[in-house]
Design a protein around this motif. Sequence first.
Motif, PDB file in Angstrom:
ATOM      1  N   GLU A 167      14.523 -31.830 -44.549  1.00 16.28           N
ATOM      2  CA  GLU A 167      15.894 -31.446 -44.209  1.00 16.28           C
ATOM      3  C   GLU A 167      16.352 -30.347 -45.159  1.00 16.28           C
ATOM      4  OE1 GLU A 167      18.917 -34.406 -44.938  1.00 16.28           O
ATOM      5  OE2 GLU A 167      17.550 -35.535 -46.230  1.00 16.28           O
ATOM      6  N   GLN A 177      17.668 -44.756 -39.158  1.00 15.55           N
ATOM      7  CA  GLN A 177      17.136 -44.205 -37.909  1.00 15.55           C
ATOM      8  C   GLN A 177      15.879 -44.938 -37.456  1.00 15.55           C
ATOM      9  OE1 GLN A 177      17.048 -39.931 -37.955  1.00 15.55           O
ATOM     10  NE2 GLN A 177      15.610 -39.776 -36.260  1.00 15.55           N
ATOM     11  N   GLU A 204      19.759 -41.610 -44.080  1.00 15.95           N
ATOM     12  CA  GLU A 204      19.551 -41.281 -42.672  1.00 15.95           C
ATOM     13  C   GLU A 204      18.228 -41.803 -42.128  1.00 15.95           C
ATOM     14  OE1 GLU A 204      19.921 -37.395 -39.699  1.00 15.95           O
ATOM     15  OE2 GLU A 204      20.340 -37.204 -41.839  1.00 15.95           O
ATOM     16  N   TRP A 257       9.254 -35.991 -42.959  1.00 20.60           N
ATOM     17  CA  TRP A 257      10.643 -35.618 -42.736  1.00 20.60           C
ATOM     18  C   TRP A 257      11.008 -34.483 -43.673  1.00 20.60           C
ATOM     19  CZ3 TRP A 257      15.148 -36.938 -40.079  1.00 20.60           C
ATOM     20  CH2 TRP A 257      16.367 -36.699 -40.693  1.00 20.60           C
ATOM     21  N   ARG A 292      20.948 -32.293 -46.607  1.00 24.52           N
ATOM     22  CA  ARG A 292      21.976 -32.315 -45.559  1.00 24.52           C
ATOM     23  C   ARG A 292      22.471 -33.722 -45.237  1.00 24.52           C
ATOM     24  NH1 ARG A 292      19.510 -30.427 -40.192  1.00 24.52           N
ATOM     25  NH2 ARG A 292      18.506 -32.450 -40.548  1.00 24.52           N
ATOM     26  N   SER A 293      21.589 -34.725 -45.282  1.00 28.99           N
ATOM     27  CA  SER A 293      21.999 -36.080 -44.925  1.00 28.99           C
ATOM     28  C   SER A 293      23.068 -36.629 -45.846  1.00 28.99           C
ATOM     29  CB  SER A 293      20.791 -37.015 -44.929  1.00 28.99           C
ATOM     30  OG  SER A 293      20.171 -37.046 -46.200  1.00 28.99           O
ATOM     31  N   ASN A 294      23.240 -36.032 -47.045  1.00 26.20           N
ATOM     32  CA  ASN A 294      24.275 -36.508 -47.950  1.00 26.20           C
ATOM     33  C   ASN A 294      25.674 -36.345 -47.372  1.00 26.20           C
ATOM     34  OD1 ASN A 294      22.049 -36.743 -49.633  1.00 26.20           O
ATOM     35  ND2 ASN A 294      23.206 -36.203 -51.461  1.00 26.20           N
ATOM     36  N   ARG A 309      26.647 -37.656 -44.866  1.00 23.30           N
ATOM     37  CA  ARG A 309      27.026 -38.968 -44.342  1.00 23.30           C
ATOM     38  C   ARG A 309      27.725 -39.830 -45.391  1.00 23.30           C
ATOM     39  NH1 ARG A 309      24.148 -41.051 -39.708  1.00 23.30           N
ATOM     40  NH2 ARG A 309      22.954 -39.403 -38.684  1.00 23.30           N
TER      41      ARG A 309
END
Length: 309
Positions: free
Chosen positions: A168, A113, A109, A166, A249-251, A253
């Motif tokens: 998450e 981004q 992510e 960052w 959380r980005s996993n 994707r």
Amino acid sequence: MSRHTIELNQLRHFVVVAEELSFRRAALRLNITQPPLSRQIALLEHTLGTQLFDRTNRAIRLTPAGRRLLLEATDILTRTETAMLAVRQAARGKAGEIKIGFVPSACIEVIPQITRRLRDRMPDVTVTLCEVMTAEGIEMLQAGSLDLGIIRLPRRSPGLPLEKLWSEPFILAAPRNHPLLAQRKITLDDLHEIDFIGYSKERGGFLAEVVEGFLSARGISPNTLYAVAQSHTVMALVNEGFGVALVPRSNGRIAMANTVMRDIDLPADDLHSDLYLALRPNQPEPLLRDVAELIRAELTPHILPRPKE
């Protein structure tokens, strides 16, 4: 041929005369009088040792040598203007090349981004991306082969300033037919003694320490079947039904067809996946400072834990 050099201003004057095919109109366009313009063209012809215009009382036209010079002069002037613009942009931090190293988990992510934002906001900056582990990235920053690193918090002081960039929260990844998914609410206690996919301490050290430390502090001991380094491997093993996993959380994707992502009752302020920004040592030039500031503006609003209101 004369040993005189050709000046850019002479080429500019020549191009205008060649486009207008009139010394009078060219002089007006250049906002100069006609005699000095004629002298500039005559000096250019003398330097080149050839006639560039056939002149009559009524009109002028380009000679074969003049037509060739028009092509070359136009190209030279265009490249000169481009070079001058690039230099000015580089001085203002608007153009140049930046080499960014990043840990693999940032590729899901964070890297898409920030590269999208860099292309939108700084299109003349060339970005080179390099996947690294944290220790390798620190070495490359110290050696100057990377300009900027997006890394995990190292175990030892890196001798570089680090700032959290960052954060998450973690969520649960489970095979589609897993019994836990039948529950309306999944709690931390539900992970005790359950088949589990964890992170390797050797290669996935940061995430292993975070997840295992969090579970151990709360007396939760899942049955860890496999411990692997990369999130892609964790997700692939979950997808094959070997067990569940706590993943950033980005996993979500990269979840596969047989994987379901679910929120779990976890305190986000205590369990979160963090990335840090590191710049190569010494005073950074304007471009690097501007790129770092853009990345900060894009990512730091997501830092956990959030300030208490």
